[in-house]
Design an enzyme around this catalytic site. Structure first.
Site, mmCIF file in Angstrom:
data_model
loop_
_atom_site.group_PDB
_atom_site.id
_atom_site.type_symbol
_atom_site.label_atom_id
_atom_site.label_comp_id
_atom_site.label_asym_id
_atom_site.label_seq_id
_atom_site.Cartn_x
_atom_site.Cartn_y
_atom_site.Cartn_z
ATOM 1 C CG ASP A 57 -1.715 48.208 82.394
ATOM 2 O OD1 ASP A 57 -2.481 49.351 81.951
ATOM 3 O OD2 ASP A 57 -0.871 47.984 82.196
ATOM 4 C CG ASP A 108 2.964 47.153 80.430
ATOM 5 O OD1 ASP A 108 2.076 47.802 81.060
ATOM 6 O OD2 ASP A 108 2.738 46.167 79.659
#
Length: 174
Positions: free
Chosen positions: A144, A126
């Site tokens: 995402d 991330d």
């Protein structure tokens, strides 16, 4: 869906997976793994833009969204594979319009991107950190974002389609 539209969806998924992988590779190569948020090891993108801050950091996640199920990475990977398989079958063999195929392609690309991370690294990488008026939003990645955009697009499409059918006088149950 026509063969041309099917080819377009396949190309879109491949392109988005490539962009996601390339961005994650850049983060791995140039941004050291951080604990916390910018300026603690990250790169600031902007600060105090109407109370919003953004930075690129390098964090990992062994679970799903917000680290849910991080204690079950093996089971989560199996569920992810099953979901990708079902979504790909629905996208490529289902009888639906191109307007819904694009958001499904976004969702599929995001899911595949996160599976690739799990296979290669044992976790998802991330990188985007946002602070909205003092609230630290959970760090996320491009995959995402693809999933979120696809789901949002499908929700908007369903509401618009339902409203159009109501205006046209059709029964929504059909």
């Amino acid at each position: 869906m026509s063969k041309r539209e099917l080819g377009g969806c396949t190309l879109l998924v491949a392109l988005l997976v490539f962009v996601d992988f390339a961005l994650k590779s850049l983060v791995l190569a140039y941004i050291p793994k951080a604990v916390g948020s910018y300026p603690y090891g990250g790169v600031g993108v902007f600060q105090h833009f109407f109370g919003i801050e953004c930075s690129v950091i390098h964090v990992t996640n062994t679970g799903a969204a917000w680290s849910f199920f991080s204690e079950y990475p093996g089971r989560l990977l199996i569920v992810r594979f099953a979901m990708v398989f079902l979504l790909a079958c629905y996208l490529f063999f289902g009888n639906h319009r191109f307007a819904t195929a694009v958001p499904l392609s976004l969702i599929l690309a995001g899911a595949v991107g996160n599976i690739i991370d799990n296979i290669l690294y044992g976790h998802v990488i991330d990188m985007f950190s946002f602070v909205f008026w003092g609230y630290h939003y959970p760090v996320f990645n491009l995959a995402d974002a693809f999933i979120t955009m696809g789901v949002g697009w499908l929700l908007c499409h369903s509401f618009v389609h339902k409203k159009k059918r109501l205006v046209d006088g059709e029964d929504c149950a059909s």
